[in-house]
Scaffold this motif. Structure first.
Motif, PDB file in Angstrom:
ATOM      1  N   ALA A 108      54.574  37.607  48.987  1.00 30.55           N
ATOM      2  CA  ALA A 108      54.081  38.418  47.871  1.00 30.55           C
ATOM      3  C   ALA A 108      54.483  39.875  48.091  1.00 30.55           C
ATOM      4  O   ALA A 108      54.543  40.352  49.224  1.00 30.55           O
ATOM      5  N   TYR A 109      54.741  40.587  46.999  1.00 29.88           N
ATOM      6  CA  TYR A 109      55.170  41.981  47.106  1.00 29.88           C
ATOM      7  C   TYR A 109      54.696  42.767  45.894  1.00 29.88           C
ATOM      8  O   TYR A 109      54.194  42.196  44.918  1.00 29.88           O
ATOM      9  N   ASP A 110      54.841  44.078  45.965  1.00 30.25           N
ATOM     10  CA  ASP A 110      54.425  44.972  44.869  1.00 30.25           C
ATOM     11  C   ASP A 110      52.978  44.719  44.455  1.00 30.25           C
ATOM     12  O   ASP A 110      52.658  44.636  43.263  1.00 30.25           O
ATOM     13  N   ILE A 111      52.110  44.585  45.441  1.00 29.54           N
ATOM     14  CA  ILE A 111      50.678  44.416  45.164  1.00 29.54           C
ATOM     15  C   ILE A 111      50.021  45.781  45.309  1.00 29.54           C
ATOM     16  O   ILE A 111      49.913  46.308  46.417  1.00 29.54           O
ATOM     17  N   CYS A 112      49.607  46.352  44.206  1.00 28.59           N
ATOM     18  CA  CYS A 112      49.031  47.702  44.251  1.00 28.59           C
ATOM     19  C   CYS A 112      47.903  47.829  43.228  1.00 28.59           C
ATOM     20  O   CYS A 112      48.084  47.477  42.063  1.00 28.59           O
ATOM     21  N   PHE A 169      43.773  37.071  44.402  1.00 30.26           N
ATOM     22  CA  PHE A 169      43.866  38.332  45.134  1.00 30.26           C
ATOM     23  C   PHE A 169      44.253  39.481  44.215  1.00 30.26           C
ATOM     24  O   PHE A 169      43.714  40.589  44.341  1.00 30.26           O
ATOM     25  N   ASN A 170      45.184  39.250  43.302  1.00 31.00           N
ATOM     26  CA  ASN A 170      45.545  40.303  42.351  1.00 31.00           C
ATOM     27  C   ASN A 170      44.319  40.775  41.576  1.00 31.00           C
ATOM     28  O   ASN A 170      44.131  41.979  41.353  1.00 31.00           O
ATOM     29  N   ILE A 171      43.490  39.829  41.163  1.00 29.16           N
ATOM     30  CA  ILE A 171      42.260  40.197  40.455  1.00 29.16           C
ATOM     31  C   ILE A 171      41.321  40.956  41.385  1.00 29.16           C
ATOM     32  O   ILE A 171      40.732  41.974  40.997  1.00 29.16           O
ATOM     33  N   ALA A 190      39.920  44.385  32.055  1.00 33.18           N
ATOM     34  CA  ALA A 190      41.323  44.374  32.472  1.00 33.18           C
ATOM     35  C   ALA A 190      41.890  42.983  32.239  1.00 33.18           C
ATOM     36  O   ALA A 190      41.152  41.994  32.190  1.00 33.18           O
ATOM     37  N   ARG A 191      43.219  42.925  32.093  1.00 32.80           N
ATOM     38  CA  ARG A 191      43.919  41.655  31.908  1.00 32.80           C
ATOM     39  C   ARG A 191      45.138  41.617  32.823  1.00 32.80           C
ATOM     40  O   ARG A 191      45.799  42.636  33.017  1.00 32.80           O
ATOM     41  N   GLN A 192      45.409  40.446  33.367  1.00 32.94           N
ATOM     42  CA  GLN A 192      46.597  40.280  34.196  1.00 32.94           C
ATOM     43  C   GLN A 192      47.835  40.256  33.316  1.00 32.94           C
ATOM     44  O   GLN A 192      47.755  40.029  32.102  1.00 32.94           O
ATOM     45  N   ALA A 193      48.986  40.499  33.915  1.00 36.09           N
ATOM     46  CA  ALA A 193      50.231  40.578  33.147  1.00 36.09           C
ATOM     47  C   ALA A 193      50.798  39.204  32.795  1.00 36.09           C
ATOM     48  O   ALA A 193      51.692  39.103  31.957  1.00 36.09           O
ATOM     49  N   ASN A 215      45.193  44.552  40.896  1.00 34.82           N
ATOM     50  CA  ASN A 215      46.621  44.635  40.605  1.00 34.82           C
ATOM     51  C   ASN A 215      46.907  43.884  39.309  1.00 34.82           C
ATOM     52  O   ASN A 215      47.044  42.666  39.296  1.00 34.82           O
ATOM     53  N   ILE A 216      47.000  44.618  38.209  1.00 35.76           N
ATOM     54  CA  ILE A 216      47.292  44.004  36.915  1.00 35.76           C
ATOM     55  C   ILE A 216      48.768  44.153  36.551  1.00 35.76           C
ATOM     56  O   ILE A 216      49.171  43.845  35.436  1.00 35.76           O
TER      57      ILE A 216
END
Length: 282
Positions: free
Chosen positions: A189-193, A161-163, A202-205, A167-168
């Protein structure tokens, strides 16, 4: 040190604006500067609606896009695809949007649930360690110390979902678990923006695969499926399900958040369902 002064949402918002100007009113300095353990880089404060404890996430004058509404949209879409998230609501303060997020660590009656961040679970002492964080290692901790027997699937769904929504900012401080002294239980889950991206890639954190793969692509998720206890087909079903729900729900969710035409063009297929996520994914 306990605080004895209260302030309205508008007063908190006005104080946050004063912080931006470098002119913080002394009456509210404790509430905003020392205030809470909520954390994060953006201005926020704690407010109450009857017996419900809420986090008020405030806008900045320098926001390059409607961050408040974008997060509201992402949280609504997360709920629709089946990811546990706290209830959220967009309200207005001083003519601007503010996101109210229900606190899941304060169930009511003056009680609270203890939480630990993924940063702590992974053994990092400060945020600098977050750059080395890994979903696979977080999963290992949750499997050994947690109560959810299907935690691999739960965590995998959140990565996908983040991808999907761009939301990276999914670093180790933006994941947490309840701790009862014996077992860990992943929080909602929180802080999804959706985040600003300067180009296509893009790359995830956090690492998604065991070999440090972080590319924000569904094929990376497929490659990592076995680490999360999933077959390739199960992983593909999760991805396809989320993409379908997001596509079908987009118009209604955008209407609910009162996104303008420009807002929709900025988010749709740029942050949310960016083509880069689908690279090599048939």
């Amino acid at each position: 040190m306990p605080r004895t002064e209260n302030a309205s949402l508008d007063e908190l918002h006005a104080a946050a604006q004063a912080v931006e100007r470098g002119d913080l009113p002394e009456v509210l300095s404790d509430a905003l500067v020392n205030g809470t353990a909520v954390g994060g880089a953006r201005p926020k404060g704690l407010v109450h609606d009857d017996e419900t404890s809420l986090i008020a996430k405030l806008p900045l004058s320098t926001d390059p896009y409607p961050v408040v509404k974008a997060e509201a949209v992402a949280m609504e879409l997360a709920s629709r695809v089946g990811i546990a998230v706290p209830r959220t609501k967009v309200t207005r303060s001083l003519g601007k949007d503010v996101l109210l997020v229900e606190r899941f660590d304060r169930p009511g009656n003056g009680t609270r649930r203890m939480m630990v961040s993924a940063l702590t679970m992974l053994g990092f002492g400060d945020f600098l360690g977050a750059r080395y964080s890994s979903y696979v290692e977080l999963l290992d901790v949750l499997r050994r110390r947690g109560r959810d027997t299907d935690i691999g699937r739960t965590l995998f769904e959140r990565i996908v979902f983040n991808i999907a929504v761009g939301n990276i900012d999914d670093h180790a401080c933006n994941h947490a678990a309840f701790w009862d002294g014996v077992e860990l239980e992943l929080t909602p889950a929180y802080d999804i923006c959706p985040q600003v991206r300067s180009g296509t890639e893009a790359r995830q954190a956090m690492d998604i695969t065991s070999d440090e793969g972080r590319e924000s692509q569904f094929t990376v998720c497929l490659d990592a499926a076995a680490s999360y206890g999933l077959s390739t087909q199960q992983a593909r079903d999760i991805i396809d399900h989320q993409v379908t729900i997001i596509r079908e729900s987009w118009g209604e969710v955008a209407d609910k958040a009162e996104l303008t035409a420009d807002d929709r063009r900025y988010l749709w297929e740029r942050q949310i369902l960016n083509p880069y996520a689908f690279y090599a994914y048939a």
